[in-house]
Design a protein around this motif. Structure first.
Motif, PDB file in Angstrom:
ATOM      1  N   PHE A 145       1.004  -0.720   0.312  1.00 51.22           N
ATOM      2  CA  PHE A 145      -0.183   0.049  -0.066  1.00 51.22           C
ATOM      3  C   PHE A 145       0.848   1.280  -0.036  1.00 51.22           C
ATOM      4  O   PHE A 145       0.639   2.331  -0.776  1.00 51.22           O
ATOM      5  CB  PHE A 145      -0.762  -0.321   1.854  1.00 51.22           C
ATOM      6  CG  PHE A 145      -1.690   1.732   1.672  1.00 51.22           C
ATOM      7  CD1 PHE A 145      -3.183   1.690   0.686  1.00 51.22           C
ATOM      8  CD2 PHE A 145      -1.707   2.429   2.542  1.00 51.22           C
ATOM      9  CE1 PHE A 145      -3.616   2.873   0.474  1.00 51.22           C
ATOM     10  CE2 PHE A 145      -1.737   3.201   2.445  1.00 51.22           C
ATOM     11  CZ  PHE A 145      -2.993   3.354   1.619  1.00 51.22           C
ATOM     12  N   SER A 146       2.132   1.151   0.692  1.00 53.17           N
ATOM     13  CA  SER A 146       2.937   2.645   0.871  1.00 53.17           C
ATOM     14  C   SER A 146       3.260   2.758   0.004  1.00 53.17           C
ATOM     15  O   SER A 146       3.678   3.757  -0.819  1.00 53.17           O
ATOM     16  CB  SER A 146       4.256   2.707   1.993  1.00 53.17           C
ATOM     17  OG  SER A 146       3.178   2.205   3.371  1.00 53.17           O
ATOM     18  N   THR A 147       4.330   1.068  -1.121  1.00 53.29           N
ATOM     19  CA  THR A 147       4.728   1.584  -1.747  1.00 53.29           C
ATOM     20  C   THR A 147       3.485   2.232  -3.112  1.00 53.29           C
ATOM     21  O   THR A 147       4.043   3.159  -3.999  1.00 53.29           O
ATOM     22  CB  THR A 147       5.075   0.558  -2.539  1.00 53.29           C
ATOM     23  OG1 THR A 147       5.785   0.196  -1.510  1.00 53.29           O
ATOM     24  CG2 THR A 147       6.296   0.486  -4.117  1.00 53.29           C
ATOM     25  N   VAL A 148       2.412   1.667  -3.381  1.00 56.60           N
ATOM     26  CA  VAL A 148       1.487   2.206  -4.322  1.00 56.60           C
ATOM     27  C   VAL A 148       0.914   3.570  -3.925  1.00 56.60           C
ATOM     28  O   VAL A 148       0.962   4.451  -5.217  1.00 56.60           O
ATOM     29  CB  VAL A 148       0.458   0.894  -4.630  1.00 56.60           C
ATOM     30  CG1 VAL A 148      -0.842   2.093  -5.667  1.00 56.60           C
ATOM     31  CG2 VAL A 148       0.877  -0.146  -5.209  1.00 56.60           C
ATOM     32  N   LEU A 149       0.787   3.608  -2.962  1.00 55.00           N
ATOM     33  CA  LEU A 149       0.342   5.494  -2.368  1.00 55.00           C
ATOM     34  C   LEU A 149       1.711   6.576  -2.797  1.00 55.00           C
ATOM     35  O   LEU A 149       1.580   7.805  -3.951  1.00 55.00           O
ATOM     36  CB  LEU A 149       0.406   5.258  -1.217  1.00 55.00           C
ATOM     37  CG  LEU A 149      -0.051   6.622  -0.570  1.00 55.00           C
ATOM     38  CD1 LEU A 149      -1.265   6.867  -1.595  1.00 55.00           C
ATOM     39  CD2 LEU A 149      -0.307   7.150   1.069  1.00 55.00           C
ATOM     40  N   ILE A 150       3.221   5.984  -2.304  1.00 54.08           N
ATOM     41  CA  ILE A 150       3.996   7.116  -3.255  1.00 54.08           C
ATOM     42  C   ILE A 150       4.285   7.104  -4.519  1.00 54.08           C
ATOM     43  O   ILE A 150       4.386   8.264  -5.116  1.00 54.08           O
ATOM     44  CB  ILE A 150       5.283   6.591  -2.049  1.00 54.08           C
ATOM     45  CG1 ILE A 150       5.839   6.913  -0.825  1.00 54.08           C
ATOM     46  CG2 ILE A 150       6.332   7.402  -2.332  1.00 54.08           C
ATOM     47  CD1 ILE A 150       6.310   6.067  -0.114  1.00 54.08           C
ATOM     48  N   ILE A 151       3.804   6.028  -5.333  1.00 53.75           N
ATOM     49  CA  ILE A 151       4.248   6.304  -6.406  1.00 53.75           C
ATOM     50  C   ILE A 151       2.810   6.842  -7.495  1.00 53.75           C
ATOM     51  O   ILE A 151       3.239   7.734  -8.086  1.00 53.75           O
ATOM     52  CB  ILE A 151       4.683   4.865  -7.112  1.00 53.75           C
ATOM     53  CG1 ILE A 151       5.343   4.463  -6.639  1.00 53.75           C
ATOM     54  CG2 ILE A 151       4.214   4.544  -8.892  1.00 53.75           C
ATOM     55  CD1 ILE A 151       5.136   2.051  -6.921  1.00 53.75           C
ATOM     56  N   PHE A 152       2.217   6.535  -7.046  1.00 55.59           N
ATOM     57  CA  PHE A 152       1.062   6.880  -7.572  1.00 55.59           C
ATOM     58  C   PHE A 152       0.657   8.602  -6.635  1.00 55.59           C
ATOM     59  O   PHE A 152       0.362   9.961  -7.836  1.00 55.59           O
ATOM     60  CB  PHE A 152      -0.599   6.949  -6.483  1.00 55.59           C
ATOM     61  CG  PHE A 152      -1.833   7.622  -6.917  1.00 55.59           C
ATOM     62  CD1 PHE A 152      -2.328   7.314  -8.224  1.00 55.59           C
ATOM     63  CD2 PHE A 152      -2.411   8.407  -6.032  1.00 55.59           C
ATOM     64  CE1 PHE A 152      -3.575   8.228  -8.859  1.00 55.59           C
ATOM     65  CE2 PHE A 152      -3.250   9.371  -6.312  1.00 55.59           C
ATOM     66  CZ  PHE A 152      -4.120   9.468  -7.644  1.00 55.59           C
ATOM     67  N   LEU A 153       0.729   8.907  -6.068  1.00 60.16           N
ATOM     68  CA  LEU A 153       1.647  10.787  -5.520  1.00 60.16           C
ATOM     69  C   LEU A 153       3.101  11.341  -6.086  1.00 60.16           C
ATOM     70  O   LEU A 153       2.806  12.498  -6.501  1.00 60.16           O
ATOM     71  CB  LEU A 153       2.029  10.734  -3.671  1.00 60.16           C
ATOM     72  CG  LEU A 153       0.191  10.425  -3.532  1.00 60.16           C
ATOM     73  CD1 LEU A 153       0.843  10.084  -1.554  1.00 60.16           C
ATOM     74  CD2 LEU A 153      -0.842  11.499  -3.439  1.00 60.16           C
TER      75      LEU A 153
END
Length: 191
Positions: A145-153
């Protein structure tokens, strides 16, 4: 199809131009957040990762064995940047007005988006696939979740700051994803 993509790019770009001003909280937040995809951050992070792995003598980092980390990591980073640069100069797409103010390189694909996926994606993979279950420090779902969130942001920040179109960011994500898959193949080969 190309006209449809350009129209979607224009609609998304106009939405951000009309709703987010340079002096808003969102603009300021994403201006700082986008730094996680800047080459300075990636270079420093990559050097620190490399030095630690070279001098760790393949011991453990947070419960994971570090043997054979460097080749998949650098494969992912190198492929991402090489493909991005080649595509940028092949398509030579002029970006939004905000990009032109900074006199930046061609717009398509987004380098921040591709390197965000390549860098954070391969690090998350290496952590998740190589940790020892008895030393599980962080929940797998939280890492993903954290990885996807950072990438998305990071990708989203490029739209908010008016330096990329939506298609630039999405293709950047694809380039980064391809790079991570190649890094994973290298890791599997080494094992």
């Amino acid at each position: 199809m190309i006209d449809f993509i350009f129209n979607v790019d224009k609609v998304v770009n106009n939405f951000f131009l009309q709703n987010i001003t340079i002096d808003s909280f969102y603009y300021t937040f994403f201006k700082y957040f986008t730094e996680l995809g800047n080459y300075q951050f990636i270079i420093i992070g990559s050097i620190l990762f490399t030095v630690y792995n070279l001098y760790s003598e393949n011991y453990h980092i947070f419960g994971i064995k570090t043997k054979h980390f460097l080749l998949p990591f650098w494969t992912s980073i190198t492929i991402s940047q090489t493909l991005t640069i080649c595509l940028k100069y092949y398509f030579d797409r002029i970006g939004p007005a905000g990009r032109q103010m900074f006199d930046l390189a061609p717009s398509f694909p987004s380098g921040h988006s591709s390197i965000a996926v390549a860098f954070f994606g391969i690090l998350a993979y290496l952590y998740l696939e190589n940790r020892e279950e008895k030393n599980l420090y962080v929940n797998k779902k939280l890492i993903i979740f954290s990885t996807v969130l950072i990438i998305f942001l990071i990708g989203f920040s490029r739209l908010v700051l008016d330096v990329h179109f939506l298609s630039d960011v999405l293709v950047g994500f694809l380039v980064g994803t391809f790079s991570v898959f190649v890094g994973i193949k290298v890791r599997n080969y080494l094992n």
